[in-house]
Design a protein around this motif. Structure first.
Motif, PDB file in Angstrom:
ATOM      1  N   THR A 253       0.897  -1.216   0.115  1.00  0.00           N
ATOM      2  CA  THR A 253       0.026   0.031  -0.112  1.00  0.00           C
ATOM      3  C   THR A 253       0.905   1.184   0.098  1.00  0.00           C
ATOM      4  OG1 THR A 253      -1.866  -0.993   1.118  1.00  0.00           O
ATOM      5  CG2 THR A 253      -1.701   1.379   1.388  1.00  0.00           C
ATOM      6  N   VAL A 254       0.701   1.995  -1.120  1.00  0.00           N
ATOM      7  CA  VAL A 254       1.714   3.231  -1.202  1.00  0.00           C
ATOM      8  C   VAL A 254       0.833   4.202  -0.360  1.00  0.00           C
ATOM      9  CG1 VAL A 254       2.712   4.855  -2.625  1.00  0.00           C
ATOM     10  CG2 VAL A 254       2.331   2.431  -3.483  1.00  0.00           C
ATOM     11  N   ILE A 255       1.269   4.780   0.657  1.00  0.00           N
ATOM     12  CA  ILE A 255       0.875   5.810   1.483  1.00  0.00           C
ATOM     13  C   ILE A 255       0.981   7.265   0.888  1.00  0.00           C
ATOM     14  CG2 ILE A 255       1.133   6.977   3.917  1.00  0.00           C
ATOM     15  CD1 ILE A 255       2.042   4.166   4.699  1.00  0.00           C
ATOM     16  N   GLY A 256       1.981   7.392   0.006  1.00  0.00           N
ATOM     17  CA  GLY A 256       2.424   8.615  -0.562  1.00  0.00           C
ATOM     18  C   GLY A 256       3.633   8.324  -1.436  1.00  0.00           C
ATOM     19  N   ASP A 257       3.840   9.090  -2.582  1.00  0.00           N
ATOM     20  CA  ASP A 257       5.056   8.750  -3.248  1.00  0.00           C
ATOM     21  C   ASP A 257       5.583  10.294  -3.771  1.00  0.00           C
ATOM     22  OD1 ASP A 257       3.217   9.677  -5.037  1.00  0.00           O
ATOM     23  OD2 ASP A 257       3.451   7.689  -6.568  1.00  0.00           O
ATOM     24  N   PRO A 280       8.939  15.115   8.030  1.00  0.00           N
ATOM     25  CA  PRO A 280       9.289  13.779   7.670  1.00  0.00           C
ATOM     26  C   PRO A 280       8.638  13.038   9.233  1.00  0.00           C
ATOM     27  CG  PRO A 280      11.057  15.056   7.929  1.00  0.00           C
ATOM     28  CD  PRO A 280      10.011  15.839   7.886  1.00  0.00           C
ATOM     29  N   VAL A 281       8.999  13.785  10.569  1.00  0.00           N
ATOM     30  CA  VAL A 281       8.863  12.811  11.642  1.00  0.00           C
ATOM     31  C   VAL A 281       7.304  12.699  11.729  1.00  0.00           C
ATOM     32  CG1 VAL A 281       8.839  13.155  14.391  1.00  0.00           C
ATOM     33  CG2 VAL A 281      10.880  14.054  12.851  1.00  0.00           C
ATOM     34  N   GLY A 282       6.412  13.642  11.266  1.00  0.00           N
ATOM     35  CA  GLY A 282       4.975  13.208  11.459  1.00  0.00           C
ATOM     36  C   GLY A 282       4.587  12.264  10.711  1.00  0.00           C
ATOM     37  N   LEU A 283       5.232  11.841   9.517  1.00  0.00           N
ATOM     38  CA  LEU A 283       5.103  10.817   8.614  1.00  0.00           C
ATOM     39  C   LEU A 283       5.076   9.422   9.460  1.00  0.00           C
ATOM     40  CD1 LEU A 283       6.450  11.371   5.302  1.00  0.00           C
ATOM     41  CD2 LEU A 283       4.005  11.714   5.755  1.00  0.00           C
ATOM     42  N   PHE A 284       6.162   9.341  10.279  1.00  0.00           N
ATOM     43  CA  PHE A 284       6.488   8.113  11.341  1.00  0.00           C
ATOM     44  C   PHE A 284       5.439   8.244  12.135  1.00  0.00           C
ATOM     45  CE2 PHE A 284      10.575   8.342   9.005  1.00  0.00           C
ATOM     46  CZ  PHE A 284      11.034   7.158   8.901  1.00  0.00           C
ATOM     47  N   LEU A 285       5.161   9.341  12.800  1.00  0.00           N
ATOM     48  CA  LEU A 285       4.042   9.117  13.788  1.00  0.00           C
ATOM     49  C   LEU A 285       2.775   8.730  13.197  1.00  0.00           C
ATOM     50  CD1 LEU A 285       4.950  12.531  15.827  1.00  0.00           C
ATOM     51  CD2 LEU A 285       5.568  10.122  16.272  1.00  0.00           C
ATOM     52  N   GLU A 286       2.521   9.368  12.163  1.00  0.00           N
ATOM     53  CA  GLU A 286       1.063   8.734  11.448  1.00  0.00           C
ATOM     54  C   GLU A 286       1.163   7.415  11.070  1.00  0.00           C
ATOM     55  OE1 GLU A 286       0.490  11.195   7.973  1.00  0.00           O
ATOM     56  OE2 GLU A 286       0.351  13.300   9.255  1.00  0.00           O
ATOM     57  N   HIS A 287       2.296   6.706  10.762  1.00  0.00           N
ATOM     58  CA  HIS A 287       2.305   5.394  10.551  1.00  0.00           C
ATOM     59  C   HIS A 287       2.205   4.534  11.513  1.00  0.00           C
ATOM     60  CE1 HIS A 287       2.991   1.997   7.731  1.00  0.00           C
ATOM     61  NE2 HIS A 287       4.047   1.793   8.312  1.00  0.00           N
ATOM     62  N   ALA A 288       2.946   4.939  12.551  1.00  0.00           N
ATOM     63  CA  ALA A 288       2.895   4.034  13.908  1.00  0.00           C
ATOM     64  C   ALA A 288       1.564   4.128  14.374  1.00  0.00           C
ATOM     65  CB  ALA A 288       3.741   4.690  15.024  1.00  0.00           C
ATOM     66  N   ALA A 289       0.782   5.374  14.199  1.00  0.00           N
ATOM     67  CA  ALA A 289      -0.750   5.143  14.598  1.00  0.00           C
ATOM     68  C   ALA A 289      -1.741   4.134  13.596  1.00  0.00           C
ATOM     69  CB  ALA A 289      -1.266   6.523  14.641  1.00  0.00           C
TER      70      ALA A 289
END
Length: 296
Positions: A253-257, A280-289
């Protein structure tokens, strides 16, 4: 402290080519690990050979995963890999899907890097300039090993030629024929999210004039490097982060490219100096959620 990022399984972070855990006091995953931990996640940055084939790195990772499972009592891990780290985690998941809950590719060259192809054609390993480039890279790798205070295990093997081949289009085609899990069936498409009980995700960025070359990136030499490297791309010209093409990065699943992030910005390098409006840190936080919501 919130529990928004408190995933069921530990998050294991795997670095890419020339990767490290921490150089003296400077971490590879700048600002990302503490942000995830503040959200309740168990996060473990690991080290594999900085310069070696994805298969060798993958075997090293499998050994480290088994250690983590023994130490934490967890049944599985969530793997997140940057650049060649994405290929490394794909290998581990393909070999031992029973130990892996999810695989997340961050700017991974899942179909090869046009930059690696360019270097292969312009700096063949059996030519004088190829040997000179290799010697310079090996010196850098040796220096980084001495400075890596985040890893204190046995000396990990180095094979620069194998590392480089692993990143070429030809090398990745061979890898993908053996380990196709999560790959799209069409160029630029999405792959299956769930394969052999493992969930596959990916995200990546592109260089975007007026955005990625603005903000703090005006003071970041790695952004200049990425803009220079981007000139080597032909198939995905204007659609790369400087080292990896937008569609080459697709997995599961491509979250964003097309996030406005170069190849270093996507892991918050250097020193968190990224382009205008990038998070970029926000992307990791969103993904962990996201992983938590999926029960992972």
């Amino acid at each position: 402290m919130t529990q928004d990022q408190a995933t069921r399984y530990p998050i294991v972070l795997v670095p890419g080519f020339f990767g490290f855990v921490k150089l003296v006091v400077y971490p590879y995953w700048f600002g990302i690990v503490p942000a995830l931990r503040r959200g309740g996640a168990t996060v473990i940055p690991v080290m594999v050979s900085a310069l070696n084939s994805s298969e060798i790195r993958g075997e090293q990772l499998l050994g480290r995963i088994e250690e983590i499972l023994r130490e934490t009592g967890a049944a599985k891990v969530n793997l997140i890999g940057h650049s060649q780290g994405a290929i490394t985690i794909r290998y581990a998941a393909a070999k031992r899907p029973d130990l892996v809950a999810s695989v997340t590719s961050v700017a991974g060259p899942n179909h090869g890097s046009e930059l690696a192809d360019y270097i292969e054609s312009r700096f063949p390993i059996h030519t004088a300039r190829g040997r000179l480039l290799n010697a310079a890279l090996l010196v850098v790798g040796w220096a980084m090993h001495l400075l890596d205070t985040g890893y204190r295990g046995t000396r990990l093997p180095t094979d620069l030629d194998a590392a480089h081949l692993s990143l070429t289009t030809q090398g990745m085609a061979s890898f993908n024929s053996q380990f196709p899990q999560g790959l799209p069936t069409t160029w630029g498409g999405q792959g299956a999210e769930l394969v052999n009980g493992v969930r596959y995700y990916s995200w990546s960025g592109t260089l975007q004039p007026g955005r990625t070359n603005r903000g703090w990136n005006r003071l970041d030499g790695t952004n200049v490097t990425c803009r220079i490297f981007a000139s080597t791309f032909t198939k995905e010209r204007g659609q790369s982060d400087g080292m990896v093409g937008r569609f080459s990065s697709h997995l599961g699943t491509v979250i964003g490219d097309d996030y406005p992030l170069d190849h270093f910005d996507i892991v918050n390098q250097s020193l968190g100096r990224v382009g205008k409006g990038a998070n970029p840190v926000g992307l990791f936080l969103e993904h962990a959620a996201r992983l938590k919501a999926a029960g992972l």
